[in-house]
Design a protein around this motif. Structure first.
Motif, mmCIF file in Angstrom:
data_model
loop_
_atom_site.group_PDB
_atom_site.id
_atom_site.type_symbol
_atom_site.label_atom_id
_atom_site.label_comp_id
_atom_site.label_asym_id
_atom_site.label_seq_id
_atom_site.Cartn_x
_atom_site.Cartn_y
_atom_site.Cartn_z
ATOM 1 N N ASN A 1 0.860 -1.177 0.000
ATOM 2 C CA ASN A 1 0.000 0.000 0.000
ATOM 3 C C ASN A 1 0.902 1.235 0.000
ATOM 4 O O ASN A 1 1.367 1.687 1.040
ATOM 5 C CB ASN A 1 -0.883 -0.042 1.267
ATOM 6 N N CYS A 2 1.183 1.713 -1.207
ATOM 7 C CA CYS A 2 2.128 2.824 -1.321
ATOM 8 C C CYS A 2 1.402 4.146 -1.104
ATOM 9 O O CYS A 2 0.572 4.549 -1.924
ATOM 10 C CB CYS A 2 2.791 2.797 -2.701
ATOM 11 N N VAL A 3 1.732 4.812 0.001
ATOM 12 C CA VAL A 3 0.981 6.023 0.358
ATOM 13 C C VAL A 3 1.737 7.316 0.067
ATOM 14 O O VAL A 3 1.159 8.402 0.134
ATOM 15 C CB VAL A 3 0.581 6.024 1.855
ATOM 16 N N GLY A 4 3.038 7.204 -0.229
ATOM 17 C CA GLY A 4 3.738 8.472 -0.375
ATOM 18 C C GLY A 4 5.106 8.384 -1.010
ATOM 19 O O GLY A 4 5.615 7.302 -1.312
ATOM 20 N N VAL A 5 5.688 9.554 -1.215
ATOM 21 C CA VAL A 5 7.061 9.642 -1.714
ATOM 22 C C VAL A 5 7.891 10.435 -0.720
ATOM 23 O O VAL A 5 7.386 11.297 0.011
ATOM 24 C CB VAL A 5 7.139 10.311 -3.110
ATOM 25 N N HIS A 6 9.182 10.110 -0.707
ATOM 26 C CA HIS A 6 10.086 10.717 0.266
ATOM 27 C C HIS A 6 11.384 11.116 -0.416
ATOM 28 O O HIS A 6 11.851 10.441 -1.347
ATOM 29 C CB HIS A 6 10.406 9.698 1.373
ATOM 30 N N ALA A 7 12.002 12.191 0.058
ATOM 31 C CA ALA A 7 13.355 12.541 -0.375
ATOM 32 C C ALA A 7 14.021 13.341 0.738
ATOM 33 O O ALA A 7 13.355 13.996 1.544
ATOM 34 C CB ALA A 7 13.319 13.368 -1.658
ATOM 35 N N HIS A 8 15.330 13.256 0.775
ATOM 36 C CA HIS A 8 16.099 14.026 1.774
ATOM 37 C C HIS A 8 17.373 14.464 1.070
ATOM 38 O O HIS A 8 18.066 13.636 0.482
ATOM 39 C CB HIS A 8 16.407 13.130 2.978
ATOM 40 N N ILE A 9 17.699 15.763 1.126
ATOM 41 C CA ILE A 9 18.823 16.214 0.295
ATOM 42 C C ILE A 9 20.126 16.393 1.057
ATOM 43 O O ILE A 9 21.171 16.557 0.439
ATOM 44 C CB ILE A 9 18.486 17.516 -0.475
ATOM 45 N N GLY A 10 20.100 16.373 2.382
ATOM 46 C CA GLY A 10 21.346 16.549 3.112
ATOM 47 C C GLY A 10 21.097 17.244 4.429
ATOM 48 O O GLY A 10 19.945 17.486 4.802
ATOM 49 N N SER A 11 22.177 17.563 5.107
ATOM 50 C CA SER A 11 22.065 18.042 6.480
ATOM 51 C C SER A 11 22.895 19.311 6.679
ATOM 52 O O SER A 11 23.844 19.556 5.928
ATOM 53 C CB SER A 11 22.583 16.928 7.382
ATOM 54 N N GLN A 12 22.546 20.084 7.704
ATOM 55 C CA GLN A 12 23.238 21.357 8.030
ATOM 56 C C GLN A 12 23.233 22.283 6.803
ATOM 57 O O GLN A 12 24.244 22.802 6.362
ATOM 58 C CB GLN A 12 24.660 21.070 8.552
#
Ligand code: LLP
Length: 467
Positions: A228-239
């Motif tokens: 049950n695919c409910v969403g998409v996610h991404a994270h580009i980095g920190s600080q």
């Protein structure tokens, strides 16, 4: 080498007290060096959460992580309230617990209405034990083990699927009668200015599906009744201090939402990750929590309107900007070594085992002396850890008052990625941590003992008395 401040002005440690208190009723914790409750008492001692830091060290020992509950709660509230204010749809802030995962921190974040992002079975177990609702837990990871996936499925948390191997494993494990709630992590191909080790959004990243595979991924997932695919996610980095990369990300992600609809996928959640930076030194100038949230919400709302898409539930998962400024580490100063015309080393009773960030990322920290808060800053010294490693330097060129053995050095901004990355290098027991609020201090992590250090050691029979 002893020197006066280059400006000739004799500052004291008080200069690091929260600055924005008078001008704004609600200072953004990520823009301060000391926790929001920090003050200097009549005896020139540093107080946090209404507790004198030198007394805390007497009570709980040294080194000591000191977590200011008000600063952490304030950061949680600022994120939560900013999304409520600027986003017209539903939103949920998740605490990226890799920054500091322990029972008390998870419990505080959850009590402020935050969900928890976990990246391993261990973090997941801790969040569950802290009483966090599984509906608000999201499991990340680029190589989740079978056991971790089973624990996540049994607990009913959402799994952020990272790659093909994981998707296929999930399909194998899944019972079609009980579809597994997943999100898809995609690599957005966005560059940002931060240390290369903490950048994740560029194409050459170990995390997430390649955006060129989007078509196959959506096709595959749409054909799996067990997912049950409910969403998409991404994270580009920190600080990250710039707002533009996150705005670019938000725009790219809305395009993914639009594309998903073509495959009949009902994607209702969009997670923009974390990454907002904090102020480690006077010259760091990150946007406030509110400014960051506003920038992202605006882009998503505009892009959804342009595409005629309903607003997704908007998730974010900050770690550092929630907890870094809420914590300081108190150390006791011991030996020093003066090398004439070169430098003076001042050693403390911890170092790279409780704060591996300087040696790993060349991170820069500032420190004050808790028992000399009003003394002029007259010395420039190198703060050395106690590990058998020349690189174990916590702070280069720390500007401090004249110090002596027994003084309490307080390094600021240590709440994120310090305890969570701590080690037992040189078999140093990990420090204790105490949470402070309204003049009360409670232990949240016990100091490790020498017995703890050998708890997992095994001495095979044949090696006993073999000498
Ligand atoms: N979401 C994901 C998928 C992440 O990988 C991270 C951080 C976060 C959220 C939270 O990012 P934050 O808001 O804390 O920037 N050990 C390094 C930082 C590594 C960050 C890893 N991922 C350091 O000490 O700087």
């Amino acid at each position: 080498m002893v020197s006066t401040h280059p400006t000739g002005v004799q500052y004291s440690g008080s200069q690091y007290l929260p600055q924005r208190r008078d001008s704004s009723a609600n200072p953004s914790p990520n823009q301060e060096l000391l926790p929001l409750t920090a003050r200097v008492d009549d005896h020139h001692l540093l107080e946090i959460g209404g507790c004198d830091v030198t007394t805390l060290v007497e009570q709980f020992g040294s080194p000591l992580y000191i977590l200011d509950e008000e600063t952490l709660r304030s950061a949680c509230q600022q994120y939560r309230d900013a999304f409520k204010q600027y986003y017209k749809g539903e939103s949920q802030v998740l605490y990226a617990s890799k920054a500091w995962n322990c029972l008390a921190v998870c419990a505080i974040a959850a009590s402020e209405g935050l969900g928890i992002d976990v990246v391993s079975g261990g973090e997941l177990y801790t969040a569950l034990q802290a009483g966090v609702s599984p509906q608000k837990i999201y499991l990340h990871g680029n190589n989740k083990s079978h056991e971790e996936l089973i624990l996540a499925i049994k607990s009913g948390v959402t799994i952020v699927a990272d790659n093909w191997y994981e998707l296929r494993t999930l399909v194998e494990i899944a019972q079609p009668a009980q579809p597994i709630r997943i999100m898809l992590r995609l690599t957005p191909g966005i560059e940002c200015h931060t240390h290369e080790y903490i950048r994740t959004g560029h194409l050459d990243s170990k995390f997430g599906f390649d955006p060129n595979d989007l078509d196959q991924v959506f096709t595959f997932v749409s054909q799996q009744p067990a997912l049950n695919c409910v969403g998409v996610h991404a994270h580009i980095g920190s600080q990250i201090f710039e707002r533009q990369p996150h705005q670019d990300l938000a725009a790219v992600m809305v395009q993914w939402l639009r594309d998903a609809a073509k495959y009949g996928l009902n994607i209702t959640e969009l997670n923009v990750g974390g990454g907002l930076g904090i102020k480690y030194t006077e010259s760091d100038d990150p946007p406030s929590i509110e400014e960051w949230v506003k920038a992202i919400c605006e882009v998503i709302q505009e892009a959804c309107a342009a595409e005629n898409l309903p607003l997704p539930k908007l998730l974010s998962e900050p770690g550092r900007s929630l907890i870094a400024t809420a914590c300081v580490t108190a150390y006791t100063i011991g030996s020093s070594k003066v090398i004439p015309e070169i430098r003076t080393y001042v050693a403390i009773d911890g170092g790279m085992s409780d704060n591996p960030r300087p040696i790993t990322y060349q991170s820069v920290y500032r420190a004050v002396v808790a028992n000399k808060m009003s003394s002029p800053l007259t010395e420039t010294v190198t703060i050395a850890g106690k590990h058998c490693e020349s690189g174990d330097i916590l702070i280069h060129n720390a500007l401090l008052p004249k110090t002596e053995p027994g003084d309490i050095l307080v390094v600021m901004g240590t709440g994120a990625y310090n305890y969570s990355m701590a080690s037992n290098y040189n078999r140093l027991p990990r420090p204790a941590a105490a949470v402070v609020a309204n003049g009360e201090a409670n232990l949240i992590l016990q100091r490790e003992t020498y017995q703890d250090l050998i708890r997992q050691d095994r001495l095979p029979e044949r090696l006993k008395n073999s000498h």
